[in-house]
Design an enzyme around this catalytic site. Structure first.
Site, PDB file in Angstrom:
ATOM      1  N   ASP A   1      -8.974   5.649   9.616  1.00 41.86           N
ATOM      2  CA  ASP A   1      -9.542   4.843   8.360  1.00 41.86           C
ATOM      3  C   ASP A   1      -9.430   3.554   8.581  1.00 41.86           C
ATOM      4  O   ASP A   1      -9.214   2.858   9.556  1.00 41.86           O
ATOM      5  CB  ASP A   1      -9.041   5.302   6.778  1.00 41.86           C
TER       6      ASP A   1
ATOM      7  N   SER B   1       3.097   3.640   4.534  1.00 44.54           N
ATOM      8  CA  SER B   1       2.056   4.599   5.029  1.00 44.54           C
ATOM      9  C   SER B   1       1.975   4.966   6.399  1.00 44.54           C
ATOM     10  O   SER B   1       1.388   5.848   7.012  1.00 44.54           O
ATOM     11  CB  SER B   1       0.515   4.181   4.599  1.00 44.54           C
TER      12      SER B   1
ATOM     13  N   HIS C   1      -5.288   2.725   9.093  1.00 47.86           N
ATOM     14  CA  HIS C   1      -4.346   3.772   9.691  1.00 47.86           C
ATOM     15  C   HIS C   1      -4.819   4.186  11.095  1.00 47.86           C
ATOM     16  O   HIS C   1      -5.951   4.967  11.170  1.00 47.86           O
ATOM     17  CB  HIS C   1      -4.068   4.949   8.864  1.00 47.86           C
TER      18      HIS C   1
END
Ligand code: NAG
Ligand code: NAG
Ligand code: NAG
Ligand code: NAG
Ligand code: NAG
Length: 346
Positions: A319, A43, A322
């Site tokens: 978040d 990610s 990230h």
């Protein structure tokens, strides 16, 4: 620690065709720029490979800063891939998933990264890095990319810690230190395979300070990094350094592999946040209203179950795991001032 992305709301010779002139040019100008970027990993590098239904990265408020709506990036905006592409002066490569929809974009390279994945299989039922490299191998077999394309390319490899998340979630009989060695061994195998496909430069991210992610600092109200976790990260990075140094000693040009020091660059931003106009270094910008929810959650009536900070540009984290676009931008600027990126060029 939860998965590095909230799944289901819970949570990178043949100079025959090159004229002699070009080869001479290449020697006269060592700062020749690559024309393609291939991306592998998770990610921290994914720019939209996961399908909409399966990931919060496709829900508001993800992508609010860039491109202005959710587009599969695990941030409010640009991520590491976008900044590396910017440095190389190439377009951020399209997600593998979109290769047939946007065939003209294939010339800038391709992003094979899937959020939630690791070098080994994780709880996310998505392609691990071995499978991601298989994807590039198949495209080469089908002549989507030529040997010359690969010679003019750079690979970015992100190993941001999902293997460790999986390790913590399962009953490992293996010790942590031994597992770290296994992860580095598999990463090394992957780097050798990418080089074997003909990619000129391979840039692999060191592990960022996992102990400073909001997920880990939440117990201290986002005040203190978990030193135990960061010690594990330092072991990973030491073994990665060792592996990459040996790989370079074994290759002809001795500089095919490069580590992107995400540990030092993250830490430097944390130590001097105001230099980067960061006011919230550990407190994430977007969080669920309670532990049952995460950034992007809505209830059955489509009512928002998350809160977003007033100014994402002043927060490092988006978040629980990230960075924001501002966070990635600060890390990118730090990497540049550390002269860590110039060696990507050749
Ligand atoms: C990657 O995934 C494939 C398919 O699930 C699996 O067969 C393979 O063993 C995995 N590779 C590694 C290194 O875990
Ligand atoms: C984890 O360990 C417990 C107790 O030893 C065992 O009952 C359980 O089946 C194990 N779970 C897995 C996924 O291996
Ligand atoms: C290292 O990786 C190679 C290739 O994947 C594998 O065959 C070997 O078993 C691994 N060694 C260890 C100690 O994990
Ligand atoms: C730090 O993280 C470890 C797991 O990596 C955990 O066992 C420990 O409780 C944490 N320490 C603190 C102070 O939160
Ligand atoms: C979270 O969900 C569970 C089960 O749906 C519920 O029992 C619990 O009260 C919820 N907790 C919070 C803080 O909303």
């Amino acid at each position: 620690m939860k998965q590095l992305f909230p799944i289901l709301s819970l949570f990178l010779i043949l100079y025959l065709s090159v004229s002699g002139q070009r080869v001479v040019q290449a020697k006269a100008s060592p700062q020749q720029r690559p024309t393609k970027l291939f991306v592998f990993g998770d990610s921290y590098a994914d720019t939209g490979n996961i399908q909409r239904a399966f990931s919060n990265s496709w829900k508001d408020p993800y992508g609010a800063t860039f491109p202005g709506k959710p587009a599969g990036r695990f941030s409010d905006g640009r991520v590491l891939t976008d900044y590396i592409a910017k440095y190389l002066k190439v377009k951020s490569p399209i997600p593998y998933r979109l290769r047939k929809v946007m065939p003209k974009q294939v010339k800038y390279g391709m992003n094979f990264a899937f959020g939630g994945t690791g070098v080994f299989n994780t709880l996310a039922p998505l392609p691990n890095m071995t499978t991601q490299i298989d994807f590039l191998q198949h495209l080469i077999q089908h002549k989507v990319y030529t040997a010359l394309d690969l010679t003019n390319s750079v690979a970015l490899v992100s190993v941001a810690g999902n293997d460790y998340v999986r390790f913590m979630q399962t009953n490992a009989s293996q010790g942590l230190a031994s597992f770290v060695a296994t992860v580095i061994n598999q990463t090394r195998t992957n780097l050798i395979r990418i080089k074997g496909l003909g990619v000129k430069k391979i840039v692999v991210g060191a592990l960022q300070p996992l102990g400073c992610l909001p997920q880990m600092t939440a117990p201290t109200s986002f005040q203190r990094c978990n030193d135990t976790t960061n010690a594990m990260v330092l072991l990973h990075n030491a073994l990665l350094n060792q592996a990459v140094t040996r790989l370079n000693q074994q290759t002809k040009d001795r500089s095919s592999f490069l580590i992107l020091n995400l540990f030092d660059s993250f830490m430097s931003v944390f130590n001097h946040p105001s230099t980067h106009n960061i006011r919230s270094k550990f407190t994430p910008c977007c969080v669920g209203v309670s532990s049952n929810y995460s950034c992007g959650s809505v209830d059955m009536n489509n009512v928002k179950k998350y809160r977003v900070c007033d100014d994402p540009k002043s927060a490092f984290f988006w978040d629980l795991v990230h960075p924001t676009q501002a966070g990635w931008h600060a890390v990118y600027n730090k990497l540049r001032t550390m002269n860590a990126l110039q060696h990507i060029l050749y």
